[in-house]
Design a protein around this motif. Sequence first.
Motif, PDB file in Angstrom:
ATOM      1  N   ASP A 233       0.658  -1.522   0.160  1.00  0.00           N
ATOM      2  CA  ASP A 233      -0.119  -0.270   0.257  1.00  0.00           C
ATOM      3  C   ASP A 233       0.443   1.784   0.287  1.00  0.00           C
ATOM      4  O   ASP A 233       0.513   1.827   0.633  1.00  0.00           O
ATOM      5  CB  ASP A 233      -1.087  -0.018   1.393  1.00  0.00           C
ATOM      6  CG  ASP A 233       0.272  -0.243   2.242  1.00  0.00           C
ATOM      7  OD1 ASP A 233       0.843  -0.710   2.813  1.00  0.00           O
ATOM      8  OD2 ASP A 233      -0.675   0.516   3.363  1.00  0.00           O
ATOM      9  N   LEU A 234       2.278   1.379  -1.195  1.00  0.00           N
ATOM     10  CA  LEU A 234       2.287   3.049  -0.837  1.00  0.00           C
ATOM     11  C   LEU A 234       2.118   4.223  -1.343  1.00  0.00           C
ATOM     12  O   LEU A 234       0.876   3.898  -2.471  1.00  0.00           O
ATOM     13  CB  LEU A 234       3.561   2.097  -2.097  1.00  0.00           C
ATOM     14  CG  LEU A 234       4.846   1.165  -1.828  1.00  0.00           C
ATOM     15  CD1 LEU A 234       6.125   0.635  -2.966  1.00  0.00           C
ATOM     16  CD2 LEU A 234       5.670   1.876  -0.912  1.00  0.00           C
ATOM     17  N   GLN A 235       2.325   4.627  -1.005  1.00  0.00           N
ATOM     18  CA  GLN A 235       1.131   6.235  -1.491  1.00  0.00           C
ATOM     19  C   GLN A 235       2.483   7.121  -2.494  1.00  0.00           C
ATOM     20  O   GLN A 235       3.835   6.651  -2.662  1.00  0.00           O
ATOM     21  CB  GLN A 235       0.907   7.152  -0.024  1.00  0.00           C
ATOM     22  CG  GLN A 235       0.086   6.706   0.744  1.00  0.00           C
ATOM     23  CD  GLN A 235       0.383   6.970   2.005  1.00  0.00           C
ATOM     24  OE1 GLN A 235       1.733   7.343   2.197  1.00  0.00           O
ATOM     25  NE2 GLN A 235      -0.381   7.179   2.521  1.00  0.00           N
ATOM     26  N   PRO A 236       1.746   7.211  -3.842  1.00  0.00           N
ATOM     27  CA  PRO A 236       1.796   8.111  -4.523  1.00  0.00           C
ATOM     28  C   PRO A 236       2.955   9.495  -4.348  1.00  0.00           C
ATOM     29  O   PRO A 236       2.286   9.972  -3.425  1.00  0.00           O
ATOM     30  CB  PRO A 236       0.723   9.059  -5.137  1.00  0.00           C
ATOM     31  CG  PRO A 236      -0.114   7.702  -4.851  1.00  0.00           C
ATOM     32  CD  PRO A 236      -0.494   7.400  -3.507  1.00  0.00           C
ATOM     33  N   TYR A 237       3.789   9.737  -4.678  1.00  0.00           N
ATOM     34  CA  TYR A 237       4.553  10.728  -4.545  1.00  0.00           C
ATOM     35  C   TYR A 237       5.464  10.909  -5.756  1.00  0.00           C
ATOM     36  O   TYR A 237       6.553  10.632  -6.144  1.00  0.00           O
ATOM     37  CB  TYR A 237       6.440  10.219  -3.652  1.00  0.00           C
ATOM     38  CG  TYR A 237       7.256  10.754  -3.097  1.00  0.00           C
ATOM     39  CD1 TYR A 237       7.090  11.693  -2.659  1.00  0.00           C
ATOM     40  CD2 TYR A 237       8.535  10.975  -3.897  1.00  0.00           C
ATOM     41  CE1 TYR A 237       7.637  12.909  -1.852  1.00  0.00           C
ATOM     42  CE2 TYR A 237       9.180  11.409  -3.347  1.00  0.00           C
ATOM     43  CZ  TYR A 237       8.998  12.483  -2.806  1.00  0.00           C
ATOM     44  OH  TYR A 237      10.255  13.407  -2.650  1.00  0.00           O
ATOM     45  N   LEU A 238       5.007  12.515  -5.951  1.00  0.00           N
ATOM     46  CA  LEU A 238       5.588  13.100  -6.922  1.00  0.00           C
ATOM     47  C   LEU A 238       5.146  11.987  -8.277  1.00  0.00           C
ATOM     48  O   LEU A 238       5.455  11.853  -9.100  1.00  0.00           O
ATOM     49  CB  LEU A 238       7.064  13.092  -7.182  1.00  0.00           C
ATOM     50  CG  LEU A 238       7.725  14.100  -6.532  1.00  0.00           C
ATOM     51  CD1 LEU A 238       8.900  14.233  -6.616  1.00  0.00           C
ATOM     52  CD2 LEU A 238       7.573  15.391  -5.832  1.00  0.00           C
ATOM     53  N   GLY A 239       3.796  11.553  -8.447  1.00  0.00           N
ATOM     54  CA  GLY A 239       3.316  10.693  -9.850  1.00  0.00           C
ATOM     55  C   GLY A 239       3.321   9.790  -9.907  1.00  0.00           C
ATOM     56  O   GLY A 239       2.937   9.116 -10.773  1.00  0.00           O
ATOM     57  N   ASP A 291      13.343   7.085  -3.296  1.00  0.00           N
ATOM     58  CA  ASP A 291      12.145   7.800  -2.374  1.00  0.00           C
ATOM     59  C   ASP A 291      10.969   7.408  -2.749  1.00  0.00           C
ATOM     60  O   ASP A 291      10.852   6.988  -3.531  1.00  0.00           O
ATOM     61  CB  ASP A 291      12.275   9.647  -2.742  1.00  0.00           C
ATOM     62  CG  ASP A 291      13.060  10.478  -2.402  1.00  0.00           C
ATOM     63  OD1 ASP A 291      14.268   9.827  -1.498  1.00  0.00           O
ATOM     64  OD2 ASP A 291      13.814  10.969  -3.332  1.00  0.00           O
ATOM     65  N   PHE A 292      10.322   6.879  -2.066  1.00  0.00           N
ATOM     66  CA  PHE A 292       9.048   6.276  -1.668  1.00  0.00           C
ATOM     67  C   PHE A 292       8.485   6.416  -0.591  1.00  0.00           C
ATOM     68  O   PHE A 292       8.325   7.361   1.130  1.00  0.00           O
ATOM     69  CB  PHE A 292       8.829   4.585  -1.744  1.00  0.00           C
ATOM     70  CG  PHE A 292       9.604   3.933  -0.456  1.00  0.00           C
ATOM     71  CD1 PHE A 292       8.810   3.807   0.851  1.00  0.00           C
ATOM     72  CD2 PHE A 292      10.971   3.795  -0.413  1.00  0.00           C
ATOM     73  CE1 PHE A 292       9.529   3.070   2.740  1.00  0.00           C
ATOM     74  CE2 PHE A 292      11.908   3.720   0.635  1.00  0.00           C
ATOM     75  CZ  PHE A 292      10.901   2.856   2.400  1.00  0.00           C
ATOM     76  N   GLN A 293       6.744   6.426  -0.544  1.00  0.00           N
ATOM     77  CA  GLN A 293       6.068   7.160   0.990  1.00  0.00           C
ATOM     78  C   GLN A 293       4.874   5.848   1.189  1.00  0.00           C
ATOM     79  O   GLN A 293       4.326   5.292   0.032  1.00  0.00           O
ATOM     80  CB  GLN A 293       5.229   8.765  -0.115  1.00  0.00           C
ATOM     81  CG  GLN A 293       4.506   8.966   1.341  1.00  0.00           C
ATOM     82  CD  GLN A 293       3.988  10.582   0.679  1.00  0.00           C
ATOM     83  OE1 GLN A 293       4.094  10.796   1.483  1.00  0.00           O
ATOM     84  NE2 GLN A 293       2.540  10.479   0.044  1.00  0.00           N
TER      85      GLN A 293
END
Length: 332
Positions: A233-239, A291-293
């Motif tokens: 369930d990674l979240q979008p970061y910079l699209g 980078d990951f969110q």
Amino acid sequence: MNTGLKITAFAAAITATFGTAYGVGKGVGPVVADKQSAEHAAHGEAKETEAAAGGGHGGHGGHGDDKAAPAAGGLQISEGGYTLALETPRVTTGDRTQLRFSIQDDNGRKITAYEREHGKELHFIVASRDLTVYRHLHPTRAADGTWSTTADLPTAGAYRAFADFKPAKKDASALTLGADLAVSGDYAPAELPAPATTTDVDGYDVTLTGGLRPGKSSELRLNVAKNGKPVTDLQPYLGAYGHLVALRSGDLAYLHVHPNGEPDDGTTKPGPDISFSATAPSPGTYRLFLDFQHNGKVRTAAFTVEAGKAEAEGKTKAEAEAEAEESSGHQH
């Protein structure tokens, strides 16, 4: 949809204002920022390297694209009529270091209109020359065109600042400009971490599969896990579900790599794997920064990889076997 590779190489000598205290392998000692401006030297450097640059952003690539890597670019502080002007070229260490800069045209006017790319008008990255400190920052722009941000710069030494942007002007091209940044304080150059395929950051385990190939596109797949379980369930970061930058050791050649797929494209899953395609401009050692969110926080995982080493070793072995076979064939 697949988003191609943007790749730009930077190679700039550390300006004279930094002094020899920044050299790798030198003894530990205090580094004090010179009060004289380094901008004139940087502009001179730009003119000297422009002929070798071959342009700004490199080409785009994807899976199966075995064309040669784009010509190395981004060797200058100025390109295409635009200049990265650091208003704070010398700062001190700290967790709230103030950085200010602008993008100026040939007449010295600050640019205020940009095309948004990957959710931002401008991407600003700061990295230490020894590649042990990396910061992907999100500055804010004032009405007069001045960008500002704060950064956590824990160690002194020589840094490189990169501005990645596209002016909102007809027929304008995307550019990545670079400028040297001096950070004062006690300085001891650090060794580049050894190549590895796994790393941990803030309780997350990130595994790298694949590698960089000089002049050829290859896949880099990064798997994110926490407490032994895949993160799905990674979240979008910079699209995107991940943002990857690679810097070449020695000259900080810059590779801005975008993932193969985007959120809500119908095929890309939010983890645990994040896939990228990249082409290394040359053999050498690179430092990857992912980078990951997740759970509302952006984290950065770093890897050291060697481009071309495996191919070189394989080629050497194949050539040796071929030579041995040929030698055997000539025996009577």
